[in-house]
Design an enzyme around this catalytic site. Structure first.
Site, mmCIF file in Angstrom:
data_model
loop_
_atom_site.group_PDB
_atom_site.id
_atom_site.type_symbol
_atom_site.label_atom_id
_atom_site.label_comp_id
_atom_site.label_asym_id
_atom_site.label_seq_id
_atom_site.Cartn_x
_atom_site.Cartn_y
_atom_site.Cartn_z
ATOM 1 N N CYS A 84 41.427 25.896 46.327
ATOM 2 C CA CYS A 84 39.984 25.702 46.429
ATOM 3 C C CYS A 84 39.569 24.262 46.158
ATOM 4 O O CYS A 84 38.430 23.879 46.426
ATOM 5 C CB CYS A 84 39.258 26.632 45.467
ATOM 6 S SG CYS A 84 39.538 28.358 45.855
ATOM 7 N N HIS B 106 32.209 23.880 43.126
ATOM 8 C CA HIS B 106 32.873 24.909 43.932
ATOM 9 C C HIS B 106 32.149 26.235 43.705
ATOM 10 O O HIS B 106 31.902 26.643 42.565
ATOM 11 C CB HIS B 106 34.343 24.997 43.519
ATOM 12 C CG HIS B 106 35.045 26.156 44.132
ATOM 13 N ND1 HIS B 106 34.875 26.527 45.450
ATOM 14 C CD2 HIS B 106 35.929 27.056 43.613
ATOM 15 C CE1 HIS B 106 35.607 27.584 45.712
ATOM 16 N NE2 HIS B 106 36.256 27.922 44.617
ATOM 17 N N ASN C 232 32.898 33.133 47.718
ATOM 18 C CA ASN C 232 33.810 32.008 47.499
ATOM 19 C C ASN C 232 34.577 31.743 48.797
ATOM 20 O O ASN C 232 35.392 32.562 49.225
ATOM 21 C CB ASN C 232 34.767 32.383 46.356
ATOM 22 C CG ASN C 232 35.767 31.283 46.027
ATOM 23 O OD1 ASN C 232 35.980 30.368 46.817
ATOM 24 N ND2 ASN C 232 36.393 31.388 44.874
HETATM 25 N N1 COA Z 1 33.335 46.517 40.383
HETATM 26 C C1 COA Z 1 33.246 47.231 39.254
HETATM 27 N N2 COA Z 1 34.065 47.024 38.198
HETATM 28 C C2 COA Z 1 34.978 46.059 38.301
HETATM 29 C C3 COA Z 1 35.122 45.282 39.452
HETATM 30 C C4 COA Z 1 34.250 45.536 40.524
HETATM 31 N N3 COA Z 1 34.283 44.835 41.673
HETATM 32 N N4 COA Z 1 36.115 44.392 39.254
HETATM 33 C C5 COA Z 1 36.592 44.598 38.018
HETATM 34 N N5 COA Z 1 35.922 45.627 37.451
HETATM 35 C C6 COA Z 1 36.088 46.183 36.111
HETATM 36 C C7 COA Z 1 37.452 45.887 35.520
HETATM 37 O O1 COA Z 1 38.383 46.849 35.985
HETATM 38 C C8 COA Z 1 37.170 46.031 34.045
HETATM 39 O O2 COA Z 1 37.185 47.387 33.736
HETATM 40 P P1 COA Z 1 37.810 47.894 32.330
HETATM 41 O O3 COA Z 1 37.008 47.210 31.264
HETATM 42 O O4 COA Z 1 37.611 49.366 32.407
HETATM 43 O O5 COA Z 1 39.236 47.451 32.359
HETATM 44 C C9 COA Z 1 35.720 45.556 33.908
HETATM 45 O O6 COA Z 1 35.171 45.560 35.226
HETATM 46 C C10 COA Z 1 35.557 44.189 33.302
HETATM 47 O O7 COA Z 1 36.481 43.328 33.880
HETATM 48 P P2 COA Z 1 36.535 41.814 33.463
HETATM 49 O O8 COA Z 1 37.699 41.191 34.158
HETATM 50 O O9 COA Z 1 36.457 41.689 32.001
HETATM 51 O O10 COA Z 1 35.137 41.284 34.075
HETATM 52 P P3 COA Z 1 34.541 39.847 33.967
HETATM 53 O O11 COA Z 1 33.201 39.924 33.352
HETATM 54 O O12 COA Z 1 35.517 38.852 33.426
HETATM 55 O O13 COA Z 1 34.326 39.474 35.514
HETATM 56 C C11 COA Z 1 35.333 38.301 37.334
HETATM 57 C C12 COA Z 1 35.408 39.506 36.399
HETATM 58 C C13 COA Z 1 36.524 38.368 38.271
HETATM 59 C C14 COA Z 1 34.052 38.412 38.139
HETATM 60 C C15 COA Z 1 35.320 36.997 36.513
HETATM 61 O O14 COA Z 1 36.360 37.035 35.564
HETATM 62 C C16 COA Z 1 35.469 35.786 37.368
HETATM 63 O O15 COA Z 1 34.616 35.489 38.181
HETATM 64 N N6 COA Z 1 36.542 35.025 37.184
HETATM 65 C C17 COA Z 1 36.778 33.835 38.010
HETATM 66 C C18 COA Z 1 37.342 34.253 39.329
HETATM 67 C C19 COA Z 1 37.307 33.126 40.340
HETATM 68 O O16 COA Z 1 36.381 32.397 40.411
HETATM 69 N N7 COA Z 1 38.367 33.050 41.157
HETATM 70 C C20 COA Z 1 38.494 32.063 42.186
HETATM 71 C C21 COA Z 1 38.645 30.699 41.623
HETATM 72 S S1 COA Z 1 38.854 29.505 42.860
#
Ligand code: COA
Length: 317
Positions: free
Chosen positions: A108, A242, A272
């Site tokens: 990215c 980004h 993204n």
């Molecule tokens: N819908 C509903 N629930 C979801 C889900 C979705 N699309 N995706 C994950 N969950 C659940 C998980 O399974 C987890 O459940 P659990 O607590 O029962 O295990 C819960 O939601 C919380 O997950 P968590 O990973 O703690 O959520 P978060 O608040 O950290 O958000 C992201 C997850 C991925 C949105 C966040 O971590 C993020 O944006 N990270 C950066 C990713 C990124 O930018 N990647 C590209 C970089 S170039």
């Protein structure tokens, strides 16, 4: 280096969060509140290479140059329909463009890497006008049964053309941390000399890890780029990060103590789009007249690797 023209193309099909909840255990509330994403554009039956060629032509038109004036073409792509030839070759063939071209894959953060390479060519008089195409077909890369990754990404293409005038005040990039938080292994083939390929060939992501590293990297890189530009942070008109997650953008704004309204974004309807996200955003701001001559822009990118970078430049188109 100076940006003299921009272009972008998004595929036609819009996928809403509600559409995703038809086949995934997710909903609009979860996706919107965790990421800021409402919709994303996805490739269906379009030719990704034709869409990319259109983005290039939009940037050429915006630059008031001819296609033949381009003497270097750098394509940043994490995922395109081709492993070989280089995607820049595929797009060059459509356009009838015969200058030097090559691809880079810096995830990215590829836009900054491409700009740094272009800058070196321009500085050494080895090129006069460089085309940078960021073409990202991310929906090929994600596992559409994995709700924690597929909801985040969209397809998109952004292009800029740069020449050798002086409007970049600083540019920096580096490898920030280890690279195991965003990984996709390439298919193993069927070599009889290797063990059977049992890897998962989709993007595997440690979401929380990426979130944390992204904020740290933005802070580190933006502070460095702003310092090296000798511009007071208050004088910067637009911050373009980004487009990965609106919460990452909000956290960066808070820790840099910059009003959030200066952080332009389009993530709610783009998702993204990997290295294409910032050039698409620049093009949208440019075409909607929001960038004024002399405006100071700071940008920061991050992604797989863990690679990141930032730059401060003057809008001087
Ligand atoms: N819908 C509903 N629930 C979801 C889900 C979705 N699309 N995706 C994950 N969950 C659940 C998980 O399974 C987890 O459940 P659990 O607590 O029962 O295990 C819960 O939601 C919380 O997950 P968590 O990973 O703690 O959520 P978060 O608040 O950290 O958000 C992201 C997850 C991925 C949105 C966040 O971590 C993020 O944006 N990270 C950066 C990713 C990124 O930018 N990647 C590209 C970089 S170039």
């Amino acid at each position: 280096m100076r940006i003299i023209g921009t272009g972008s193309v998004l595929p036609e099909t819009t996928v809403t969060n509600d559409m995703l909840s038809q086949f995934l255990e997710t909903d609009d509330e979860w996706i919107s509140s965790r990421t800021g994403i409402k919709t994303r554009q996805v490739v269906t039956n379009e030719s990704f290479e034709e869409l990319s060629a259109k983005a290039v032509m939009a940037a050429v038109e915006d630059s008031n140059i001819n296609l033949e004036d381009i003497d270097l073409f750098i394509c940043s792509s994490t995922m395109s329909p081709y492993l070989t030839p280089a995607f820049s070759c595929v797009v060059s063939e459509i356009l009838g463009l015969n200058c030097r071209c090559f691809d880079i894959n810096a995830g990215c953060s590829g836009f900054i890497s491409a700009l740094e390479i272009a800058n070196s060519y321009l500085k050494s008089d080895s090129a006069t006008r460089v085309l940078i195409l960021c073409a990202e077909n991310m929906t090929r890369m994600v596992d559409w049964t994995d709700r924690s990754t597929c909801v985040l990404f969209g397809d998109g293409i952004g292009a800029v053309i740069v020449d050798a005038e002086d409007s970049f005040l600083s540019i920096t990039s580096g490898r920030y941390d280890n690279g195991d938080s965003l990984v996709m292994k390439s298919p193993g083939g069927n070599s009889p000399f290797m063990p059977k390929d049992e890897d998962n060939h989709y993007l595997v992501m440690k979401g929380r890890d990426v979130f944390k590293k992204a904020i740290e990297a933005i802070n580190h890189d933006l502070k460095k780029a702003v310092f090296e530009s000798k511009v007071m942070i208050e004088k910067i008109n637009h911050f373009l990060l980004h487009q990965a997650n609106l919460r990452i953008i909000a956290s960066a704004a808070k820790s840099l103590k910059v009003p959030i309204k200066k952080f332009r974004n389009n993530i709610s309807n783009r998702g993204n789009t990997s290295s294409a996200s910032v050039p698409i955003l620049i093009d949208e701001l440019n075409k909607s007249g929001l960038l004024k001559q002399g405006d100071i822009i700071a940008m920061a990118v991050f992604g797989a690797g863990f690679l990141s970078g930032a730059s401060v430049f003057k809008w001087a188109k």
